[in-house]
Scaffold this motif. Structure first.
Motif, short mmCIF file in Angstrom:
data_model
loop_
_atom_site.label_atom_id
_atom_site.label_comp_id
_atom_site.label_asym_id
_atom_site.label_seq_id
_atom_site.Cartn_x
_atom_site.Cartn_y
_atom_site.Cartn_z
N GLN A 38 39.57 46.19 32.02
CA GLN A 38 38.85 45.15 32.77
C GLN A 38 39.73 43.92 32.99
O GLN A 38 39.80 43.37 34.09
CB GLN A 38 37.57 44.77 32.06
CG GLN A 38 36.73 43.78 32.82
CD GLN A 38 35.41 43.51 32.12
OE1 GLN A 38 35.16 43.95 31.00
NE2 GLN A 38 34.55 42.76 32.78
N THR A 39 40.44 43.51 31.95
CA THR A 39 41.32 42.34 32.06
C THR A 39 42.45 42.60 33.05
O THR A 39 42.74 41.74 33.90
CB THR A 39 41.90 41.99 30.68
OG1 THR A 39 40.82 41.68 29.79
CG2 THR A 39 42.84 40.80 30.76
N LEU A 40 43.07 43.77 32.97
CA LEU A 40 44.16 44.09 33.90
C LEU A 40 43.66 44.18 35.33
O LEU A 40 44.30 43.65 36.26
CB LEU A 40 44.84 45.39 33.49
CG LEU A 40 45.73 45.31 32.26
CD1 LEU A 40 46.14 46.71 31.81
CD2 LEU A 40 46.95 44.45 32.52
N ASN A 41 42.51 44.81 35.54
CA ASN A 41 41.96 44.91 36.90
C ASN A 41 41.62 43.54 37.46
O ASN A 41 41.89 43.26 38.64
CB ASN A 41 40.75 45.83 36.93
CG ASN A 41 41.14 47.29 36.83
OD1 ASN A 41 42.25 47.68 37.17
ND2 ASN A 41 40.22 48.11 36.36
N ASN A 42 41.04 42.67 36.64
CA ASN A 42 40.74 41.30 37.09
C ASN A 42 42.01 40.56 37.45
O ASN A 42 42.07 39.85 38.46
CB ASN A 42 39.97 40.54 36.02
CG ASN A 42 38.54 41.01 35.87
OD1 ASN A 42 37.99 41.65 36.77
ND2 ASN A 42 37.93 40.71 34.74
N LEU A 43 43.05 40.72 36.63
CA LEU A 43 44.33 40.05 36.91
C LEU A 43 44.93 40.56 38.21
O LEU A 43 45.38 39.78 39.05
CB LEU A 43 45.29 40.26 35.75
CG LEU A 43 46.68 39.65 35.91
CD1 LEU A 43 46.59 38.13 36.03
CD2 LEU A 43 47.57 40.04 34.76
N ILE A 44 44.91 41.87 38.40
CA ILE A 44 45.46 42.44 39.64
C ILE A 44 44.68 41.95 40.85
O ILE A 44 45.27 41.62 41.89
CB ILE A 44 45.46 43.98 39.56
CG1 ILE A 44 46.46 44.45 38.50
CG2 ILE A 44 45.76 44.61 40.92
CD1 ILE A 44 46.33 45.92 38.12
N ASP A 45 43.37 41.88 40.72
CA ASP A 45 42.52 41.47 41.85
C ASP A 45 42.64 39.99 42.20
O ASP A 45 42.39 39.61 43.34
CB ASP A 45 41.05 41.78 41.55
CG ASP A 45 40.77 43.27 41.51
OD1 ASP A 45 41.58 44.06 42.04
OD2 ASP A 45 39.74 43.66 40.92
N THR A 46 43.01 39.15 41.24
CA THR A 46 42.99 37.70 41.47
C THR A 46 44.37 37.06 41.48
O THR A 46 44.48 35.84 41.50
CB THR A 46 42.14 37.01 40.39
OG1 THR A 46 42.72 37.27 39.10
CG2 THR A 46 40.70 37.48 40.43
N SER A 47 45.42 37.87 41.47
CA SER A 47 46.76 37.29 41.43
C SER A 47 47.65 37.98 42.45
O SER A 47 47.27 38.97 43.06
CB SER A 47 47.36 37.44 40.03
OG SER A 47 47.59 38.81 39.74
N VAL A 48 48.84 37.43 42.59
CA VAL A 48 49.87 38.04 43.42
C VAL A 48 51.11 38.23 42.56
O VAL A 48 51.27 37.58 41.53
CB VAL A 48 50.21 37.18 44.67
CG1 VAL A 48 49.02 37.07 45.58
CG2 VAL A 48 50.69 35.80 44.26
N GLY A 49 51.98 39.12 42.97
CA GLY A 49 53.21 39.34 42.21
C GLY A 49 53.04 40.39 41.14
O GLY A 49 52.00 41.04 41.03
N ASP A 50 54.08 40.55 40.36
CA ASP A 50 54.10 41.57 39.32
C ASP A 50 53.12 41.23 38.20
O ASP A 50 52.76 40.07 37.99
CB ASP A 50 55.51 41.72 38.76
CG ASP A 50 56.48 42.28 39.78
OD1 ASP A 50 56.01 42.89 40.78
OD2 ASP A 50 57.69 42.11 39.60
N VAL A 51 52.72 42.27 37.47
CA VAL A 51 51.79 42.13 36.35
C VAL A 51 52.57 42.46 35.08
O VAL A 51 53.21 43.50 34.98
CB VAL A 51 50.59 43.09 36.50
CG1 VAL A 51 49.71 43.05 35.28
CG2 VAL A 51 49.81 42.73 37.76
#
Length: 104
Positions: free
Chosen positions: A26-39
């Motif tokens: 859930q945390t990774l999906n939220n980060l991917i959905d709300t950010s740009v660039g590498d994770v």
């Protein structure tokens, strides 16, 4: 298991296993959905990863690739590096290991 994220970094601690993978996903999906660039996933204090945790890392890698981004695993402990090597996932996932200490 999770520490606050900032600058596209998720800090994990403990064991990435079947019990923790839901929250991490859930945390990774939220980060991917709300950010740009590498994770970036900081694995410096992760002791072990089970098959479910490896599956999450591969799924996240695929998702970021589809978006033209990259998943970067930061500073995994030697035990986690061994798991990635045995499963040959080190060939697929981008792993940045900690620099070795310089001894005099």
């Amino acid at each position: 298991m999770l520490a606050p994220t900032h600058d596209n970094v998720v800090h994990l601690t403990g064991i990435l296993d079947v019990r923790s993978v839901g929250d991490v996903r859930q945390t990774l999906n939220n980060l991917i959905d709300t950010s740009v660039g590498d994770v970036f996933v900081d694995l410096e204090t992760v002791d072990a990863v089970d098959a479910t945790g490896l599956g999450l890392l591969v799924a996240t890698h695929r998702r970021t690739q589809q978006l033209g981004r990259q998943l970067v695993l930061w500073h995994p402990m030697p035990s986690v590096v061994r798991i990635l090597a045995v499963t040959r996932l080190h060939r697929i996932l981008h792993v940045e290991r900690s620099p070795l200490p310089i001894s005099a």
